[in-house]
Write an enzyme that holds these catalytic residues in place. Structure first.
Site, mmCIF file in Angstrom:
data_model
loop_
_atom_site.group_PDB
_atom_site.id
_atom_site.type_symbol
_atom_site.label_atom_id
_atom_site.label_comp_id
_atom_site.label_asym_id
_atom_site.label_seq_id
_atom_site.Cartn_x
_atom_site.Cartn_y
_atom_site.Cartn_z
ATOM 1 N N ARG A 108 0.815 -1.216 0.000
ATOM 2 C CA ARG A 108 0.000 0.000 0.000
ATOM 3 C C ARG A 108 0.845 1.260 0.000
ATOM 4 O O ARG A 108 0.531 2.238 -0.686
ATOM 5 C CB ARG A 108 -0.966 -0.015 1.198
ATOM 6 C CG ARG A 108 -1.860 1.213 1.332
ATOM 7 C CD ARG A 108 -2.487 1.650 0.029
ATOM 8 N NE ARG A 108 -3.156 0.570 -0.691
ATOM 9 C CZ ARG A 108 -3.461 0.608 -1.985
ATOM 10 N NH1 ARG A 108 -3.112 1.650 -2.711
ATOM 11 N NH2 ARG A 108 -4.056 -0.407 -2.564
ATOM 12 N N LYS A 143 0.944 25.188 -4.629
ATOM 13 C CA LYS A 143 -0.241 24.506 -4.107
ATOM 14 C C LYS A 143 -0.016 23.007 -4.210
ATOM 15 O O LYS A 143 -0.303 22.376 -5.229
ATOM 16 C CB LYS A 143 -1.488 24.949 -4.864
ATOM 17 C CG LYS A 143 -1.841 26.411 -4.620
ATOM 18 C CD LYS A 143 -3.094 26.820 -5.367
ATOM 19 C CE LYS A 143 -3.410 28.288 -5.129
ATOM 20 N NZ LYS A 143 -4.628 28.715 -5.872
ATOM 21 N N LYS A 175 2.959 39.550 -4.969
ATOM 22 C CA LYS A 175 1.554 39.337 -5.276
ATOM 23 C C LYS A 175 0.704 40.542 -4.875
ATOM 24 O O LYS A 175 1.228 41.532 -4.345
ATOM 25 C CB LYS A 175 1.066 38.059 -4.597
ATOM 26 C CG LYS A 175 1.794 36.806 -5.118
ATOM 27 C CD LYS A 175 1.339 35.551 -4.419
ATOM 28 C CE LYS A 175 -0.068 35.170 -4.800
ATOM 29 N NZ LYS A 175 -0.173 34.781 -6.236
ATOM 30 N N GLU A 205 3.159 40.181 -9.889
ATOM 31 C CA GLU A 205 1.822 39.838 -10.362
ATOM 32 C C GLU A 205 1.044 41.111 -10.670
ATOM 33 O O GLU A 205 1.066 42.071 -9.901
ATOM 34 C CB GLU A 205 1.111 39.028 -9.274
ATOM 35 C CG GLU A 205 -0.339 38.695 -9.555
ATOM 36 C CD GLU A 205 -0.985 38.003 -8.376
ATOM 37 O OE1 GLU A 205 -0.670 36.820 -8.143
ATOM 38 O OE2 GLU A 205 -1.790 38.662 -7.672
ATOM 39 N N ASP A 226 -2.447 37.733 -13.841
ATOM 40 C CA ASP A 226 -3.341 36.958 -12.984
ATOM 41 C C ASP A 226 -4.794 37.089 -13.397
ATOM 42 O O ASP A 226 -5.340 38.194 -13.481
ATOM 43 C CB ASP A 226 -3.178 37.429 -11.536
ATOM 44 C CG ASP A 226 -3.978 36.583 -10.561
ATOM 45 O OD1 ASP A 226 -3.912 35.347 -10.675
ATOM 46 O OD2 ASP A 226 -4.664 37.163 -9.700
#
Length: 289
Positions: A108, A143, A175, A205, A226
């Protein structure tokens, strides 16, 4: 298609060992595999084939191999393909043999790594194939599942994609929230240039064409566009006139990615390839001999 090892790169052995050790400890607990202990003689031998049950791209073979190495002495893991290889249903990915309790004890853990990472590689390959011929590169993002980032980004490479920054400490990505606090695009970019060493990449960004113009005026060489629609992306490429490398991000889907690439951007980053990938169906079947 099989990508060369020099393009995929290697995962550090210590990283592999630690991740597999933790995964095996989580699965075996304090008492080990009770089912195998209860049903299998301690000296029983198993011969198994690890096979693809659907088409896809393989990633994570060294993690699987490490799982069988750590479970005990004498388990043989013989890969029949390499990471980055495309397989179809029925293809044998690896053959495993050794003590039956050990083979089933590591099964597994090995499959969890392989299924998950091969799913990422498979979806990445679909994105890469979708933009073929446009010149755009498919990239991942930060992410990722905590603790698995290095492996998930490796799987992206197995699928033909490229890695964005690994973490907060290996590049500067300014950002919208940084821009808001800093007082504007130009101020934020100037502060970053004053702070960064000459080997640190800086990307900023923007969400509008006015912000793009401001970023280019400030000297930006990498700009993230973006959540722009395709029409705005085309206008951004025209406005840029080759001054900076442009990355499109936000709202990227497999259905839309070709149209995004055809706007002329250099890079397309998507969290879908790591966070939205379905595990590839691979299974281990013991053969009766």
């Amino acid at each position: 298609m099989v990508l060369g090892a020099e393009r995929i790169g290697e995962l550090p052995a210590l990283l592999l060992e630690a991740a597999v050790r933790a995964a095996l400890a989580e699965d075996l607990g304090l008492a080990g595999d009770l089912t195998s202990q209860a049903t299998l003689p301690p000296d029983a031998t198993a011969f198994a084939a690890l096979s693809a049950r659907e088409p896809g791209v393989i990633a994570g073979l060294k993690l699987a191999s490490e799982a069988f190495r750590q479970i005990g002495h004498g388990v043989s893991f013989e890969p029949r393909v390499t990471d980055g290889a495309a397989v179809v249903a029925g293809d044998v990915v690896a053959r495993i043999s050794g003590n039956a309790r050990q083979v089933l004890g590591a099964e597994r853990t090995a499959l969890n790594f392989l299924n998950h990472l091969s799913g990422i590689a498979t979806l990445t390959r679909a994105f890469v194939d979708a933009v073929e011929g446009t010149g755009a590169r498919i990239c991942d993002t930060r992410k990722t599942i905590p603790g698995l980032r290095a492996f998930e980004k490796y799987a992206v490479r197995c699928g033909g994609g490229a890695n964005h920054r690994y973490a907060l400490d290996d590049a500067i990505l300014i950002k919208d929230n940084h821009i808001a606090v800093a007082g504007g695009v130009a101020k934020a970019y100037a502060a970053a240039r004053a702070f960064a060493g000459h080997l640190v990449a800086i990307e900023i960004e923007v969400t509008t064409l006015a912000e793009l113009e401001e970023a280019l005026g400030a000297g930006a060489t990498i700009v993230l566009l973006d959540n722009m629609d395709n029409q705005m992306l085309r206008r951004a490429v025209a406005l840029n006139r080759g001054r900076a490398r442009l990355e499109a991000s936000g709202g990227v889907t497999l259905q839309r990615v070709r149209a995004i690439a055809e706007t002329g951007v250099d890079y397309i980053s998507s969290s879908q390839i790591t966070m939205g990938a379905k595990p590839l169906d691979l299974g281990l079947d013991v053969q009766i001999v």
